[in-house]
Design a protein around this motif. Structure first.
Motif, PDB file in Angstrom:
ATOM      1  N   VAL A 103       0.781  -1.164   0.016  1.00 26.11           N
ATOM      2  CA  VAL A 103       0.151  -0.039  -0.124  1.00 26.11           C
ATOM      3  C   VAL A 103       0.678   1.132   0.072  1.00 26.11           C
ATOM      4  CG1 VAL A 103      -1.604   1.107   1.261  1.00 26.11           C
ATOM      5  CG2 VAL A 103      -1.807  -1.464   0.930  1.00 26.11           C
ATOM      6  N   LYS A 104       0.406   2.156  -0.536  1.00 28.33           N
ATOM      7  CA  LYS A 104       1.025   3.586  -0.655  1.00 28.33           C
ATOM      8  C   LYS A 104       0.404   4.324   0.271  1.00 28.33           C
ATOM      9  CE  LYS A 104       1.564   3.470  -5.958  1.00 28.33           C
ATOM     10  NZ  LYS A 104       1.172   4.299  -7.089  1.00 28.33           N
ATOM     11  N   PRO A 105       1.121   5.500   0.991  1.00 21.94           N
ATOM     12  CA  PRO A 105       2.733   5.452   0.815  1.00 21.94           C
ATOM     13  C   PRO A 105       3.370   4.252   1.420  1.00 21.94           C
ATOM     14  CG  PRO A 105       1.652   6.740   2.575  1.00 21.94           C
ATOM     15  CD  PRO A 105       0.301   6.245   1.788  1.00 21.94           C
ATOM     16  N   PHE A 106       4.665   4.265   0.829  1.00 19.74           N
ATOM     17  CA  PHE A 106       5.386   2.971   0.810  1.00 19.74           C
ATOM     18  C   PHE A 106       6.067   3.425   2.331  1.00 19.74           C
ATOM     19  CE2 PHE A 106       5.588   3.273  -3.719  1.00 19.74           C
ATOM     20  CZ  PHE A 106       4.902   2.115  -4.059  1.00 19.74           C
ATOM     21  N   LYS A 107       5.859   1.883   3.013  1.00 18.38           N
ATOM     22  CA  LYS A 107       6.699   1.791   4.280  1.00 18.38           C
ATOM     23  C   LYS A 107       7.881   1.030   3.870  1.00 18.38           C
ATOM     24  CE  LYS A 107       2.981   2.641   7.690  1.00 18.38           C
ATOM     25  NZ  LYS A 107       1.825   2.858   6.815  1.00 18.38           N
ATOM     26  N   GLU A 108       9.069   1.642   4.095  1.00 20.00           N
ATOM     27  CA  GLU A 108      10.316   0.907   3.528  1.00 20.00           C
ATOM     28  C   GLU A 108      10.502  -0.508   4.306  1.00 20.00           C
ATOM     29  OE1 GLU A 108      15.205   1.125   3.376  1.00 20.00           O
ATOM     30  OE2 GLU A 108      13.882   2.996   3.594  1.00 20.00           O
ATOM     31  N   ASP A 109      10.134  -0.938   5.393  1.00 18.04           N
ATOM     32  CA  ASP A 109      10.367  -2.045   5.874  1.00 18.04           C
ATOM     33  C   ASP A 109       9.314  -3.082   5.328  1.00 18.04           C
ATOM     34  OD1 ASP A 109       8.268  -0.929   7.363  1.00 18.04           O
ATOM     35  OD2 ASP A 109       8.876  -1.660   9.323  1.00 18.04           O
ATOM     36  N   LEU A 110       8.072  -2.791   5.192  1.00 17.88           N
ATOM     37  CA  LEU A 110       7.077  -3.392   4.523  1.00 17.88           C
ATOM     38  C   LEU A 110       7.565  -3.970   3.218  1.00 17.88           C
ATOM     39  CD1 LEU A 110       4.534  -4.746   5.622  1.00 17.88           C
ATOM     40  CD2 LEU A 110       3.307  -2.819   4.678  1.00 17.88           C
ATOM     41  N   VAL A 111       7.869  -2.957   2.211  1.00 22.04           N
ATOM     42  CA  VAL A 111       8.415  -3.123   1.253  1.00 22.04           C
ATOM     43  C   VAL A 111       9.391  -4.365   0.885  1.00 22.04           C
ATOM     44  CG1 VAL A 111       9.267  -1.914  -1.024  1.00 22.04           C
ATOM     45  CG2 VAL A 111       7.388  -0.757   0.252  1.00 22.04           C
ATOM     46  N   VAL A 112      10.240  -4.146   1.664  1.00 22.20           N
ATOM     47  CA  VAL A 112      11.446  -5.104   1.637  1.00 22.20           C
ATOM     48  C   VAL A 112      10.987  -6.450   2.123  1.00 22.20           C
ATOM     49  CG1 VAL A 112      13.516  -5.587   2.785  1.00 22.20           C
ATOM     50  CG2 VAL A 112      13.257  -3.296   1.972  1.00 22.20           C
ATOM     51  N   GLU A 113      10.240  -6.473   3.128  1.00 25.83           N
ATOM     52  CA  GLU A 113       9.526  -7.774   3.603  1.00 25.83           C
ATOM     53  C   GLU A 113       8.803  -8.521   2.472  1.00 25.83           C
ATOM     54  OE1 GLU A 113       6.303  -9.242   6.712  1.00 25.83           O
ATOM     55  OE2 GLU A 113       7.301  -7.294   7.265  1.00 25.83           O
ATOM     56  N   LYS A 114       8.023  -7.685   2.192  1.00 25.49           N
ATOM     57  CA  LYS A 114       7.256  -8.536   0.778  1.00 25.49           C
ATOM     58  C   LYS A 114       8.086  -8.885  -0.265  1.00 25.49           C
ATOM     59  CE  LYS A 114       2.808  -7.211   2.433  1.00 25.49           C
ATOM     60  NZ  LYS A 114       1.622  -7.602   2.269  1.00 25.49           N
ATOM     61  N   LEU A 115       9.138  -8.080  -0.671  1.00 22.85           N
ATOM     62  CA  LEU A 115      10.000  -8.382  -1.814  1.00 22.85           C
ATOM     63  C   LEU A 115      10.851  -9.688  -1.401  1.00 22.85           C
ATOM     64  CD1 LEU A 115       9.148  -5.413  -2.972  1.00 22.85           C
ATOM     65  CD2 LEU A 115      11.193  -5.680  -4.390  1.00 22.85           C
ATOM     66  N   ASN A 116      11.254  -9.636  -0.340  1.00 21.51           N
ATOM     67  CA  ASN A 116      11.998 -10.890   0.106  1.00 21.51           C
ATOM     68  C   ASN A 116      11.252 -12.122   0.224  1.00 21.51           C
ATOM     69  OD1 ASN A 116      14.465  -9.494   0.376  1.00 21.51           O
ATOM     70  ND2 ASN A 116      13.940  -8.817   2.802  1.00 21.51           N
ATOM     71  N   ILE A 117       9.832 -11.948   0.553  1.00 22.66           N
ATOM     72  CA  ILE A 117       8.831 -13.035   0.692  1.00 22.66           C
ATOM     73  C   ILE A 117       8.971 -13.765  -0.782  1.00 22.66           C
ATOM     74  CG2 ILE A 117       6.764 -14.132   1.195  1.00 22.66           C
ATOM     75  CD1 ILE A 117       6.766 -11.974   3.647  1.00 22.66           C
ATOM     76  N   GLN A 118       8.567 -12.699  -1.510  1.00 21.53           N
ATOM     77  CA  GLN A 118       8.457 -13.166  -2.941  1.00 21.53           C
ATOM     78  C   GLN A 118       9.691 -13.814  -3.780  1.00 21.53           C
ATOM     79  OE1 GLN A 118       5.532 -13.814  -4.357  1.00 21.53           O
ATOM     80  NE2 GLN A 118       4.524 -13.240  -2.421  1.00 21.53           N
TER      81      GLN A 118
END
Length: 121
Positions: A103-118
């Protein structure tokens, strides 16, 4: 070097924000696209590990782009990016083949977590 990511968003500012988050956390930005049509072309050229895809864009929206990319590569890992209040569109995107959403606005830790999971899948 981390996963190669294609960033798709019609807003240059949003692409810049995501690019900074990704590069600061060890991801490689393979390329950027500003609409779904461009995203499909760049996906075939760049063969990224992951895609961040905005939903609302000109020429071709993110949901249509997800469907097109999934036709080309059923294994494609695409994470939708949506503003608050776009839940119905996010559900549609997941049905179209998106792996996850942020979800925007982006929260850095959440973005990184989701990308790492994928990336780990």
């Amino acid at each position: 070097m981390g996963a190669k990511v294609l960033i798709v968003d019609d807003a240059a500012f949003m692409r810049m924000v995501l690019k900074n988050i990704l590069t600061n956390n060890g991801f490689e930005v393979a390329g950027e696209a500003e609409n779904g049509k461009e995203a499909v072309i760049k996906y075939t050229e760049l063969k990224p590990d992951l895609v961040t895809m905005d939903i609302t864009m000109p020429e071709m929206d993110g949901i249509t782009a997800v469907k097109e990319i999934k036709k080309l590569d059923p294994q494609a890992k695409i994470i939708m990016c949506s503003a608050m209040g776009q839940q119905a569109m996010v559900i549609e995107a997941i049905k179209a083949g998106a792996s996850d959403f942020i979800v925007k606005p982006f929260k850095e830790d959440l973005v990184v977590e989701k990308l790492n999971i994928q990336q780990a899948k």
